[in-house]
Design a protein around this motif. Structure first.
Motif, mmCIF file in Angstrom:
data_model
loop_
_atom_site.group_PDB
_atom_site.id
_atom_site.type_symbol
_atom_site.label_atom_id
_atom_site.label_comp_id
_atom_site.label_asym_id
_atom_site.label_seq_id
_atom_site.Cartn_x
_atom_site.Cartn_y
_atom_site.Cartn_z
ATOM 1 N N LEU A 133 6.505 10.918 10.802
ATOM 2 C CA LEU A 133 5.437 10.421 9.942
ATOM 3 C C LEU A 133 4.100 10.545 10.667
ATOM 4 C CD1 LEU A 133 5.062 8.899 7.215
ATOM 5 C CD2 LEU A 133 5.159 6.777 8.511
ATOM 6 N N LEU A 134 3.110 11.123 10.001
ATOM 7 C CA LEU A 134 1.768 11.097 10.572
ATOM 8 C C LEU A 134 1.115 9.804 10.090
ATOM 9 C CD1 LEU A 134 -0.240 12.474 12.359
ATOM 10 C CD2 LEU A 134 -1.165 13.653 10.353
ATOM 11 N N ALA A 135 1.292 8.752 10.868
ATOM 12 C CA ALA A 135 0.844 7.406 10.499
ATOM 13 C C ALA A 135 -0.623 7.227 10.883
ATOM 14 C CB ALA A 135 1.708 6.381 11.211
ATOM 15 N N LEU A 139 0.833 -1.206 0.000
ATOM 16 C CA LEU A 139 0.000 0.000 0.000
ATOM 17 C C LEU A 139 0.872 1.263 0.000
ATOM 18 C CD1 LEU A 139 -3.119 0.322 0.124
ATOM 19 C CD2 LEU A 139 -2.846 0.914 2.520
ATOM 20 N N ALA A 140 1.942 1.212 0.811
ATOM 21 C CA ALA A 140 2.856 2.368 0.867
ATOM 22 C C ALA A 140 3.517 2.596 -0.491
ATOM 23 C CB ALA A 140 3.908 2.144 1.952
ATOM 24 N N VAL A 141 3.796 1.499 -1.202
ATOM 25 C CA VAL A 141 4.405 1.627 -2.533
ATOM 26 C C VAL A 141 3.382 2.211 -3.515
ATOM 27 C CG1 VAL A 141 5.468 0.376 -4.460
ATOM 28 C CG2 VAL A 141 5.959 -0.309 -2.103
ATOM 29 N N ASN A 192 -6.058 7.579 9.643
ATOM 30 C CA ASN A 192 -6.490 6.174 9.643
ATOM 31 C C ASN A 192 -7.683 5.950 8.716
ATOM 32 O OD1 ASN A 192 -6.308 3.443 10.482
ATOM 33 N ND2 ASN A 192 -8.139 3.785 11.737
ATOM 34 N N ASP A 193 -8.566 6.946 8.638
ATOM 35 C CA ASP A 193 -9.699 6.816 7.699
ATOM 36 C C ASP A 193 -9.166 6.630 6.276
ATOM 37 O OD1 ASP A 193 -11.360 7.127 9.795
ATOM 38 O OD2 ASP A 193 -11.875 9.225 9.391
ATOM 39 N N ALA A 194 -8.195 7.464 5.906
ATOM 40 C CA ALA A 194 -7.623 7.389 4.557
ATOM 41 C C ALA A 194 -6.936 6.039 4.354
ATOM 42 C CB ALA A 194 -6.628 8.529 4.346
ATOM 43 N N THR A 228 -7.420 3.072 5.981
ATOM 44 C CA THR A 228 -8.321 1.908 5.932
ATOM 45 C C THR A 228 -9.148 1.910 4.634
ATOM 46 O OG1 THR A 228 -9.842 3.172 7.323
ATOM 47 C CG2 THR A 228 -8.569 1.499 8.414
ATOM 48 N N ARG A 229 -9.508 3.137 4.180
ATOM 49 C CA ARG A 229 -10.293 3.221 2.935
ATOM 50 C C ARG A 229 -9.442 2.739 1.755
ATOM 51 N NH1 ARG A 229 -12.152 8.067 3.734
ATOM 52 N NH2 ARG A 229 -10.511 9.073 2.530
ATOM 53 N N PHE A 230 -8.224 3.250 1.662
ATOM 54 C CA PHE A 230 -7.324 2.896 0.563
ATOM 55 C C PHE A 230 -6.986 1.401 0.619
ATOM 56 C CE2 PHE A 230 -2.934 3.759 -1.509
ATOM 57 C CZ PHE A 230 -3.453 3.478 -2.769
ATOM 58 N N TYR A 231 -6.800 0.903 1.861
ATOM 59 C CA TYR A 231 -6.492 -0.522 2.044
ATOM 60 C C TYR A 231 -7.653 -1.379 1.527
ATOM 61 C CZ TYR A 231 -4.891 -4.800 4.441
ATOM 62 O OH TYR A 231 -4.452 -6.070 4.729
ATOM 63 N N ALA A 232 -8.875 -1.014 1.915
ATOM 64 C CA ALA A 232 -10.053 -1.798 1.521
ATOM 65 C C ALA A 232 -10.269 -1.750 0.007
ATOM 66 C CB ALA A 232 -11.284 -1.269 2.252
ATOM 67 N N GLU A 233 -9.989 -0.571 -0.577
ATOM 68 C CA GLU A 233 -10.129 -0.447 -2.035
ATOM 69 C C GLU A 233 -9.092 -1.295 -2.764
ATOM 70 O OE1 GLU A 233 -11.486 4.209 -1.786
ATOM 71 O OE2 GLU A 233 -9.677 3.700 -2.929
ATOM 72 N N THR A 234 -7.864 -1.269 -2.226
ATOM 73 C CA THR A 234 -6.757 -1.946 -2.925
ATOM 74 C C THR A 234 -6.810 -3.461 -2.714
ATOM 75 O OG1 THR A 234 -5.489 0.042 -2.380
ATOM 76 C CG2 THR A 234 -4.251 -1.791 -3.329
ATOM 77 N N PHE A 235 -7.224 -3.868 -1.522
ATOM 78 C CA PHE A 235 -7.237 -5.311 -1.216
ATOM 79 C C PHE A 235 -8.639 -5.722 -0.754
ATOM 80 C CE2 PHE A 235 -3.077 -3.479 -0.078
ATOM 81 C CZ PHE A 235 -2.306 -4.091 -1.055
ATOM 82 N N PRO A 236 -9.593 -5.718 -1.669
ATOM 83 C CA PRO A 236 -10.988 -6.006 -1.259
ATOM 84 C C PRO A 236 -11.159 -7.421 -0.717
ATOM 85 C CG PRO A 236 -10.760 -5.889 -3.670
ATOM 86 C CD PRO A 236 -9.470 -5.417 -3.100
#
Lengths: 218, 382
Positions: B315-317, B30-32, B260-262, B264-272
């Motif tokens: 980093l704002l993780a 995801l970071a990549v 975290n919203d961004a 988890t959203r990006f994670y769910a989109e990328t790895f449904p």
């Protein structure tokens, strides 16, 4: 009971006696992570400037470079190789004479130069706990020696008690043991005190007379 | 012209503990996939040791010989310890993204997961304040559970609490009934759990079932506390037994913050297809993110330069602010304790006010002397 293991070295102070600072960079760094402060005693005419009298076994740790020629004059207990504080040897030249020198200084752990960070916690753990263990064994040996010396008094006290109370040796021993516990003394110390108390008064002191008096008598 | 860097990514995405590593791989990727740093391109080189310890060192060697200088990877402590000599020999950098038991600090590793002062010690304090003072410890039979239980036991003993027993099962073993029986017989105030993988989910199911059969309200009567339990593992447990378990972690997917919203959203989109995001997935994301930022800053993959640059990043993780401690190369992270719900997520119970300095050797918080394993066997006889 064996001494408890020391595992947190926070607040310790390491005296690193070496002339090759580049070989101990990782040692310095890792000691910092472990909460151990580092000092480098100056070397003057081959001798490290350390106030040995001020070292505290609870706090100080000596790292001594085996490649230096006798840089620290430690007051070592010859029989037990027990230094006043834990000593960890820094090994460069792996020759028997160099290693023997470190053993004679009482080193209880070793680190190969150049020091690798991953070896430092183990060396500290081993070095300090071996030092504590040896100190504990030394104390136990001293105690055993003292008790061995007191054995004669125990035998005498048993016989005296048998004669006095008309009991057998087991009963006499039990009585002495109980009395020693009651007086919070070791059996040996109690028996010595028991025999001293029972000893009769000393012989009358002999009166010395002047020499001419003796001559007159002749 | 942008500079191209090949980065190793090594996780056991198959084998007996593959669920969390799959989420870790996702986190790193995801970071990549995020908006790339200017001036560089990243090519992840993904390898899978399949949970076979012997494969880790061989795969590391291959990657490093192939010119790769940085690898994000490893989940278990035994695999990390297996590969560290290889990274030290080749002077490369391992970015280790999982919470672990501490007592290590290689100059060739950046640790972005939680240190023991950031997971097990907060859990002990919380348990003693809210649950009681006797614990039963279970764990997988390897270095993580042995050491984490030791730290737990010493912290308990130092606070006057008791560990009633410790039981270990082999990694991958799901024959867990004897352990469950032993816990029910001992009736501790709570269970401290260091199981991983399939053993972990088997334990939660068997323990809940045994309690239900005896009429015991398990989450309230004998709650289970873990430092390992994350969302993908909750999903593995299943709906029957998933709720009411405490977990000490620096990240829960339910945290409410824009970052975290961004994430988890990006994670769910990328790895449904999942698995769900987890603390270790976030740590993998942080590791890769810090690595990319450091590569972009230095323009080289030289290990010393990147390591120094990494300690300068703030980093704002998803969990909040994260930075690397220059002395230990471990991360400042924010300890939290959550309780699992029926949706296989955690509800936050308590959290630290901000990032806590890592203390991998527990020099600030552990007793000076090792604590004896057993409480005194002396008892009053009259």
């Amino acid at each position: 009971m064996a001494p408890r293991l020391l595992q947190n070295f926070n607040g310790g102070r390491a005296h690193i006696v070496t002339s090759s600072l580049t070989a101990v960079e990782a040692l310095d760094k890792t000691l910092g992570k472990l909460g151990v402060g580092v000092v480098y005693p100056a070397l003057e005419d081959g001798r490290a400037k350390i106030d040995l009298g001020a070292l505290q076994p609870e706090r100080d740790i000596l790292f001594i470079d085996g490649d230096l020629d006798n840089p620290v004059a430690l007051d070592i207990d010859a029989g037990a190789h027990q230094p006043p504080v834990p000593v960890i040897g820094l090994v460069g030249v792996e020759a028997p004479s160099r290693l023997k020198h470190l053993i004679n200084l009482g080193a209880s752990a070793f680190l190969r130069k150049p020091v690798q960070g991953g070896a430092v916690y183990t060396a500290l753990f081993l070095g300090i706990n071996q030092f504590l263990l040896r100190g504990d064994l030394r104390a136990r040996l001293d105690d055993m020696d003292r008790r061995r010396r007191g054995r004669r008094a125990v035998v005498k006290a048993i016989i005296a008690r048998m004669n006095e109370a008309g009991v057998d040796d087991d009963e006499a021993y039990e009585w002495l043991r109980r009395e020693s516990m009651r007086s919070r003394q070791t059996l040996e110390a109690y028996c010595e005190a028991f025999m001293t108390a029972r000893a009769g008064p000393l012989d009358e002191p002999v009166q010395l007379r002047p020499a001419e008096t003796r001559a007159e008598r002749r | 012209m942008s500079k191209h860097f090949r980065i190793g990514v090594m996780f056991s995405t198959t084998g007996p503990y593959s669920v969390v590593p799959r989420s870790m791989l996702n986190g790193a990727l995801l970071a990549v996939a995020e908006r790339p740093a200017p001036g560089i391109t990243i090519e992840p080189v993904i390898v899978n040791p399949g949970g076979d310890l012997a494969r880790y060192a061989a795969l590391s060697r291959e990657m490093l010989r192939d010119g790769i200088r940085h690898v994000v990877g490893c989940y278990t402590s035994s695999s990390r310890k297996e590969v560290i000599p290889c990274f030290e020999k080749h002077d490369a950098l391992l970015w280790y993204p999982s919470h672990y038991e501490g007592f290590e600090s290689s100059n060739n590793v950046i640790y972005t997961g939680a240190s023991p002062n950031q997971h097990v010690l907060p859990l002990v304090d919380h348990a003693l304040a809210t649950l009681g003072s006797s614990a039963f410890c279970v764990g997988s039979n390897y270095i993580w559970a042995w050491e984490n239980t030791r730290i737990f036991r010493e912290a308990m003993t130092a606070r006057g609490a008791r560990v009633l027993a410790e039981r270990y099962v082999a990694v991958g073993d799901t024959e867990i009934d004897q352990v469950v029986e032993a816990i029910l017989e001992a009736r501790p105030d709570f269970v401290f759990n260091n199981l991983i993988g399939t053993s972990n989910s088997a334990f939660f199911r068997a323990f809940r079932a045994a309690c239900v059969a005896r009429g015991i309200d398990q989450p309230r009567a004998i709650p289970v506390l873990s430092c390992t339990l994350s969302e993908p593992e909750l999903e593995e447990i299943g709906t029957e037994a998933v709720d009411g378990h405490l977990s000490s972690s620096v990240y829960f997917s339910s945290l409410t913050s824009p970052a975290n919203d961004a994430f988890t959203r990006f994670y769910a989109e990328t790895f449904p297809d999942g698995p769900a995001t987890s603390a270790d997935a976030e740590a993998s994301y942080i590791a890769m993110k810090l690595l990319i930022l450091s590569l972009a800053e230095t323009g080289t993959d030289d290990v010393e330069a990147v390591k120094e640059a990494a300690t300068r990043q703030h980093l704002l993780a998803p969990q909040g602010e994260v930075r690397i401690d220059p002395q230990t190369l471990h991360a400042y992270l924010t300890p939290r304790i959550g309780i699992s719900n029926a949706q296989s997520r955690f509800d936050l119970l308590v959290e630290a006010p901000g990032p806590v300095r890592p203390d991998p050797y527990l020099v600030q918080s552990s007793p000076r002397y090792a604590v004896a394993a057993r409480n005194s066997s002396l008892r009053v006889v009259k």
